[in-house]
Design a protein around this motif. Sequence first.
Motif, PDB file in Angstrom:
ATOM      1  N   THR A 174       3.006   7.565   2.677  1.00  0.00           N
ATOM      2  CA  THR A 174       2.874   8.211   2.823  1.00  0.00           C
ATOM      3  C   THR A 174       2.507   9.271   3.939  1.00  0.00           C
ATOM      4  OG1 THR A 174       1.558   7.942   0.585  1.00  0.00           O
ATOM      5  CG2 THR A 174       0.904  10.140   1.935  1.00  0.00           C
ATOM      6  N   ALA A 175       2.142   7.464   5.062  1.00  0.00           N
ATOM      7  CA  ALA A 175       1.250   7.931   5.926  1.00  0.00           C
ATOM      8  C   ALA A 175       2.640   7.963   6.789  1.00  0.00           C
ATOM      9  CB  ALA A 175       0.937   6.760   6.360  1.00  0.00           C
ATOM     10  N   ALA A 176       3.963   7.183   6.900  1.00  0.00           N
ATOM     11  CA  ALA A 176       5.066   7.490   7.707  1.00  0.00           C
ATOM     12  C   ALA A 176       5.470   9.045   7.328  1.00  0.00           C
ATOM     13  CB  ALA A 176       5.986   6.870   6.870  1.00  0.00           C
ATOM     14  N   ALA A 177       5.017   9.549   6.083  1.00  0.00           N
ATOM     15  CA  ALA A 177       5.907  11.113   5.402  1.00  0.00           C
ATOM     16  C   ALA A 177       4.750  12.001   6.284  1.00  0.00           C
ATOM     17  CB  ALA A 177       6.212  11.047   4.348  1.00  0.00           C
TER      18      ALA A 177
ATOM     19  N   ALA B  50       8.518  10.975   9.365  1.00  0.00           N
ATOM     20  CA  ALA B  50       9.600  10.399   9.176  1.00  0.00           C
ATOM     21  C   ALA B  50      10.100  10.867   8.219  1.00  0.00           C
ATOM     22  CB  ALA B  50       9.149   9.185   8.982  1.00  0.00           C
TER      23      ALA B  50
ATOM     24  N   ARG C 280      11.618   2.263   8.404  1.00  0.00           N
ATOM     25  CA  ARG C 280      10.767   2.118   9.523  1.00  0.00           C
ATOM     26  C   ARG C 280      10.153   1.465   8.671  1.00  0.00           C
ATOM     27  NH1 ARG C 280      11.509   4.295  14.297  1.00  0.00           N
ATOM     28  NH2 ARG C 280       9.583   2.652  14.818  1.00  0.00           N
ATOM     29  N   VAL C 281       9.476   1.577   7.347  1.00  0.00           N
ATOM     30  CA  VAL C 281       8.301   1.301   7.237  1.00  0.00           C
ATOM     31  C   VAL C 281       8.585   0.181   6.137  1.00  0.00           C
ATOM     32  CG1 VAL C 281       5.982   1.637   6.084  1.00  0.00           C
ATOM     33  CG2 VAL C 281       7.055   2.984   7.790  1.00  0.00           C
TER      34      VAL C 281
ATOM     35  N   MET D  72       9.107   9.359  15.701  1.00  0.00           N
ATOM     36  CA  MET D  72       9.912  10.390  14.627  1.00  0.00           C
ATOM     37  C   MET D  72      10.529  11.224  14.981  1.00  0.00           C
ATOM     38  SD  MET D  72      10.710   8.617  12.007  1.00  0.00           S
ATOM     39  CE  MET D  72      11.080   6.194  13.048  1.00  0.00           C
TER      40      MET D  72
ATOM     41  N   PHE E 163      -5.971   8.056   7.147  1.00  0.00           N
ATOM     42  CA  PHE E 163      -6.174   8.322   5.405  1.00  0.00           C
ATOM     43  C   PHE E 163      -7.626   7.722   5.568  1.00  0.00           C
ATOM     44  CE2 PHE E 163      -2.005   8.925   6.247  1.00  0.00           C
ATOM     45  CZ  PHE E 163      -1.425   9.460   4.593  1.00  0.00           C
TER      46      PHE E 163
ATOM     47  N   ASP F   8       0.568  -1.368   0.246  1.00  0.00           N
ATOM     48  CA  ASP F   8       0.326   0.254   0.033  1.00  0.00           C
ATOM     49  C   ASP F   8       1.021   1.205  -0.093  1.00  0.00           C
ATOM     50  OD1 ASP F   8      -2.345   1.540   0.232  1.00  0.00           O
ATOM     51  OD2 ASP F   8      -2.877   1.253   2.391  1.00  0.00           O
TER      52      ASP F   8
ATOM     53  N   GLN G  76      14.348   7.380   6.524  1.00  0.00           N
ATOM     54  CA  GLN G  76      13.172   6.618   8.213  1.00  0.00           C
ATOM     55  C   GLN G  76      12.219   5.743   8.190  1.00  0.00           C
ATOM     56  OE1 GLN G  76      12.874  10.753  10.207  1.00  0.00           O
ATOM     57  NE2 GLN G  76      13.865   9.452  12.361  1.00  0.00           N
TER      58      GLN G  76
ATOM     59  N   PRO H 287      11.007  -3.145   6.012  1.00  0.00           N
ATOM     60  CA  PRO H 287      10.221  -4.207   7.051  1.00  0.00           C
ATOM     61  C   PRO H 287       8.894  -4.535   6.208  1.00  0.00           C
ATOM     62  CG  PRO H 287      10.625  -2.344   8.132  1.00  0.00           C
ATOM     63  CD  PRO H 287      10.837  -2.256   6.982  1.00  0.00           C
ATOM     64  N   LEU H 288       8.670  -3.879   5.309  1.00  0.00           N
ATOM     65  CA  LEU H 288       7.158  -4.636   4.946  1.00  0.00           C
ATOM     66  C   LEU H 288       7.636  -5.660   3.719  1.00  0.00           C
ATOM     67  CD1 LEU H 288       4.450  -1.881   5.582  1.00  0.00           C
ATOM     68  CD2 LEU H 288       4.722  -4.048   6.391  1.00  0.00           C
TER      69      LEU H 288
ATOM     70  N   PRO I  22      12.524  11.197   4.841  1.00  0.00           N
ATOM     71  CA  PRO I  22      12.083   9.223   2.974  1.00  0.00           C
ATOM     72  C   PRO I  22      14.072   8.347   4.047  1.00  0.00           C
ATOM     73  CG  PRO I  22      12.763  11.381   2.375  1.00  0.00           C
ATOM     74  CD  PRO I  22      12.442  11.814   4.183  1.00  0.00           C
TER      75      PRO I  22
ATOM     76  N   LEU J 127       0.568   3.657   2.741  1.00  0.00           N
ATOM     77  CA  LEU J 127       1.725   3.035   4.207  1.00  0.00           C
ATOM     78  C   LEU J 127       3.246   4.229   4.158  1.00  0.00           C
ATOM     79  CD1 LEU J 127       1.753  -0.244   4.282  1.00  0.00           C
ATOM     80  CD2 LEU J 127       0.703   1.449   5.497  1.00  0.00           C
TER      81      LEU J 127
END
Lengths: 267, 355, 303
Positions: free
Chosen positions: A171-174, A178, A186-187, B109, B88, A166, A182, A190-191, A180, A169
Amino acid sequence: MADRNFNATRLPGFTPIALIVFALLYLPIVLLVAYSFSGGYSVSLFEGLTLEWYRKAWENEAVQSATLRSLTIALSASVIATFCATLAALGTTRRKAFRGQTFIYVMINQPLMVPEIVTAVALLIFFASIKVATGYQGLGYLIAAHSAFCIPFAYLPIRARLEGMDLSLETAAADLYATPWQTFRRVTLPLLGPGIIAGAMLAFVISLDDVVITEFVKSGGQDTLPTYMMGQLRRVMTPEVNAISSVLLALTVLLLTAFFLLTRKND
Amino acid sequence: MAQTIAVEARNAVKEFGSGASAVRALDDVSISIREGEFFTLLGPSGCGKTTLLRLIAGFEMPSAGKILLNGQDITYLPPNRRPVNTVFQSYALFPHLTVAQNIGFGLEMQGRPASEVKATAARMLALVKMEAFANRKIGQLSGGQQQRVALARALAPAPKVLLLDEPLSALDLKLRKEMQIELKRLQLETGITFVFVTHDQEEALTMSDRVGVMSAGKLHQVGSPKDIYTRPVNRFVASFIGETNFLPASKVPGGVQLGCGAVVEVAGLTGTGTTTLTVRPEQVRLATQGEAGAIPATVRNLVYFGTDTHCYLSLSDGAEVIARLQSPSNGDVGLETGQTVALRLVQGAAQVLAD
Amino acid sequence: MSDAEKARDTATVRTSWLLSTPALVVLTFAASGPLLIMLVYSFLTKGQYGNVEWVFSTEGWRSILYSEDIFDPGVFVWADAHLTIFWRSVKLSLMTTVLTLAVGFPTAWFIATRPPKSRALWLFLITIPFWTNLLIRTVAIFEVIRNEGVINSLLMWTGIISAPIQITYTDTAVFIGMAYVYLPLMVLPLFAAIDRFDMRLIEAAYDLYASRLAVLRRVILPIVRPGIIAGSILVFVPSLGAVVTPRILGGGKNMMIGNFIELQFGQGRNWPLGAALSMSLLVIVTVALLVYVRAANRESPHG
């Protein structure tokens, strides 16, 4: 007598054919494994159970060094190929089409399309001149060649995994502060993990199995397990080859089972 | 209400693609969202509301125009450096992290100390009533629970503005109603500015302080729910929000004349020419024959809706009008198809539209 | 587009290339680049003891089709041996493709119509041979069909035959062997296509008075055609370039193109010819792939 339940998907004769196909597919493999435990020198008749051939293969220095060499090459090549494939997959998926994208795809998938023998002789020609020019005769050539043809095999599951991911995900981290890097660590990573491991395992199996390219690229005394077996086949067939085959087979089944469990768990 | 402006878009334009195939998703939109308000962007899918939200979040850059946060230009600031968080549509919860780790992600973060991250996460879990699920993986949660976690995660860093991109669309009707109330409660409790995107007009009307109605990349009207329902500025706003009747009319002194000849009083109207009169079905009443201002009509069809009955009528010039009549206790409004009746429009309810 | 948007797009494209660079470098060095060098070698003069002399020559390419009479220089005769090898390769590859399709389709159908739980297991059973070393599988089939192998031993034991039937080192052996080793390559894409096939269409066809044969011919086969094409290509291409299977089962006499190329770099000591043959094989394979791509694209609008 007609079926009591109408089953539209049943086509006459298909099931028997399929079952025969499965039987024929496995019969030779099962026999091969069975012979490796057979006591007699003749591989056609069973003469008692024994681990003699496994012991012989185990004590054979040529087999030992070939095994070690096979593992060294497969390990190095799968690491290099997986590294390259992961980066390439990150660079080529989930983005707008750009000029040269098709070129990158064709380059990456090229080893799947070009017949092995063609690549093998091309590498022979190319590496022969490098060997003359530099004097270097080491395993580097084999590792480079194996890395190259393993890249598409490592690339496929990683790419599939990325495309199934997805995009929101990251986008949500940013959105949650976070950077780029990180986000990647972190996202994304691992995925992507199961895809990378799956890719590395496929690359490992593919490298371990190769005969043709290895035969043409290797310098003297650089037999891998498959080329050693190929050499033995030119002479008399012995159950020792069966024993080595059975071990390789077991290794493949083991890795494949792991691969399936790994990919299924994340569906 | 505080009048400080929290978010502002100035002449924002966003085009996707380039050259002849460029699509203008946002066409010169200017909007000011006040601090602490529950603001809803309402419009059909593809109207540009989500694009505007993504510009505010920083996921997209405008092709022209500016985005301001508390008066500061943040047009080109990357999303990880904006004190703005998003809920979202797909929730975008990290499947490899637990509920608590998801909620703490933003604070982590930002480099906050672990103790603070933990404490805030616990507070947020309590806020959305999910304390019992702190160590669950996302895959083990239901849709409604994921929704709550997504909310908590976006609220945890205490953003200046919370953006919500159709967050309720994946929930079933009952849960959606519950979450509407829940959202309103959270907004009041936290005092954070909410910018909510939806295509559901009922959601917009019930939750918002103010609503911005959009279509085809343009912002048509901004106002309170009552404003936009009772005083729509154009045909699109009138038809998108609630049901309504449109009647062709021409301007006459003191009001407009309908095609059937009847004159309807409209205050403050100037000039001449043709126009459109709009009136909500519930503002159309039955009148006694011969009453002043009564408009003769014929009943075409009656549809029973329980609390009320929709009566499809036609005027003498063929114009169609729907009247929503309250159903009497026995459910029978006492009309029959083909019957001639007289209509009356509630005083001041009819509006003349600009286009 | 604003300048900022343009700048971001440019940066994204640059990142794409940067990330792809390690893969491209490895592939250029050890896969694609050498192909170009080989093309050059096909236009050089063969060396006395293998390798080449750097003198331009089209001899390598010409000698694919005809050769100079040893006793009568200047007289050219068709290189019958080469053409026989080409013909055998194409013939065996086509036969392999047809046989694997004929038995692979029912097998794929069988797997796709299993209940979901056991389907994964059947699919796994097809995948194991797919990933198992080709050499091992060739050795396995060799042991079954050789003179002292299971088939001959069994037939002699039952008294049906008195002397073993010679299967190994014939074209038939190569054919059987290739069909055996490449069958999973046919079954997997067929399965993928059948798996996507909406089984309710069959009920609809029966409902509209179709016979079993009509259902197969008019409904199933047209819809799973992309899978049939993909499977056929996946079997045909490696069959054409096969080396290991014909070497072991054909015993060095019943050569295919792959073995013949190999020979030029071994005892044949004719690198330019080997290079030219390799390029020819590459061209044939590329044409086959292009046909596939076109067929697949033509199919896609129908879903």
